[in-house]
Scaffold this active site. Structure first.
Site, PDB file in Angstrom:
ATOM      1  CE  LYS A 158      35.909  54.793 100.059  1.00 28.09           C
ATOM      2  NZ  LYS A 158      35.258  55.877  99.325  1.00 28.09           N
ATOM      3  CG  ASP A 171      37.414  61.721 100.668  1.00 24.92           C
ATOM      4  OD1 ASP A 171      38.166  60.767 100.381  1.00 24.92           O
ATOM      5  OD2 ASP A 171      36.177  61.673 100.549  1.00 24.92           O
ATOM      6  CD  GLN A 174      32.489  56.607  97.185  1.00 24.32           C
ATOM      7  OE1 GLN A 174      33.045  56.438  98.254  1.00 24.32           O
ATOM      8  NE2 GLN A 174      33.142  56.499  96.032  1.00 24.32           N
TER       9      GLN A 174
HETATM   10  N1  GUN Z   1      34.982  58.657  94.431  1.00 23.29           N
HETATM   11  C1  GUN Z   1      36.073  58.175  93.796  1.00 23.29           C
HETATM   12  N2  GUN Z   1      37.166  58.291  94.579  1.00 23.29           N
HETATM   13  C2  GUN Z   1      36.755  58.863  95.717  1.00 23.29           C
HETATM   14  C3  GUN Z   1      37.425  59.234  96.924  1.00 23.29           C
HETATM   15  O1  GUN Z   1      38.631  59.076  97.096  1.00 23.29           O
HETATM   16  N3  GUN Z   1      36.634  59.780  97.884  1.00 23.29           N
HETATM   17  C4  GUN Z   1      35.311  59.990  97.713  1.00 23.29           C
HETATM   18  N4  GUN Z   1      34.640  60.557  98.707  1.00 23.29           N
HETATM   19  N5  GUN Z   1      34.667  59.657  96.620  1.00 23.29           N
HETATM   20  C5  GUN Z   1      35.387  59.097  95.632  1.00 23.29           C
END
Ligand code: GUN
Length: 280
Positions: free
Chosen positions: A53, A120, A97
């Site tokens: 990211k 998200d 996350q």
């Molecule tokens: N963990 C696995 N996929 C995701 C996601 O799309 N966003 C977040 N914040 N955590 C994750």
């Protein structure tokens, strides 16, 4: 091999080019999108995602901040950080996350994120907005999948769409996005009876259950579009999806590989949401 490969890397690269241009245009107006990423603990897979990211932000010219917190971080400490970032003017998007360590209340943390910075789209307010079709952000993985389906040139309208898996992150919002595009949608899960009968009806099959090579060729309709959200290790430790790729390739019309299918799209959609947030 019969199925056409849906190249997530290529679709993603093309989208990132246009996002990069959008960031450059915003820079002329004096706007720099900013993303804050919080990771708690040291789950290796999460660390890889977070690093990717950061890299994506750098590539597009998006400002990013990373907060790496120890596994024993308390609910109060994490809540305070999120609240601080809610108020921080140079931060447009906040991503916590997941999964969080067990002692933390994930739901409460998500609800602390300001809905306007929830890139998200996990906050109940944003989930509700998606339900009624009046949204600013779409959750990254389902949004990326819609782009992959669009890249095949096959319209969703009127198609039998089957989603295997009902998570809040993928399955449920996925079904809603397919419905918005006028697909006829069925959601299957671990208690579904005669699963193969249902999946075999699908013109568009999206699989997100986290079981290696679970979908076999006999469960797939001839010519179907197959989207594999899975990321597992097979018996030899090799990365594989929820779909038995080699066998299903002989039946499907188009299919996403693992890796190189859905994965690259998710972060691209996060970048898109961050830019959307910055635009206000
Ligand atoms: N963990 C696995 N996929 C995701 C996601 O799309 N966003 C977040 N914040 N955590 C994750």
């Amino acid at each position: 091999m019969k199925a056409k490969l849906i190249d997530g890397k290529a679709v993603s690269a093309k989208l990132r080019e246009s996002l990069k241009q959008e960031v450059a245009n915003l820079a002329e107006e004096g706007i720099t999108p900013g993303l804050a990423v919080i990771i708690v603990g040291d789950d290796p897979a999460s660390k890889v995602y977070v690093r990717n990211k950061e890299k994506a932000c750098e590539e597009l010219g998006i400002y990013s901040e990373k907060y790496e917190l120890p596994a024993q971080t308390t609910q109060e400490e994490l809540t305070e950080l999120v609240k601080k970032l809610n108020q921080k003017p140079d931060i447009d998007g906040i991503l916590v996350q997941l999964p969080l360590p067990k002692h933390l209340d994930e739901k409460a943390i998500i609800e602390t994120i300001s809905p306007s910075k929830d890139v998200d789209a996990f906050h109940a307010q944003n989930v509700g907005r998606i339900m009624i079709g009046d949204y600013k952000f779409l959750p990254c993985t389902p949004a990326g999948i819609m782009e992959l389906i669009a890249s095949t040139g096959i319209p969703v309208e009127g198609k039998e769409c089957v989603v295997v898996g009902r998570s809040n992150i993928v399955g449920k919002p996925m079904a809603m996005l397919l419905l918005h595009q006028n697909g006829t949608v069925t959601i299957c899960h671990s208690r579904t009876k005669n699963l193969a009968e249902v999946t075999k009806r699908a013109d568009i099959l999206v699989v997100a259950i986290g079981k290696a090579k679970f979908i076999t060729a006999d469960m797939v309709k001839e010519g179907a579009v197959v989207i594999d959200v899975g990321m597992n290790r097979d018996e030899n430790g090799k990365l594989c999806g929820d779909v038995d790729f080699d066998a299903v390739c002989e039946v499907a019309g188009a299919i996403t590989p693992v890796p190189g299918g859905v994965g690259p799209m998710t972060i691209t959609m996060l970048m898109r949401n961050t830019i959307t947030a910055a635009k206000g």
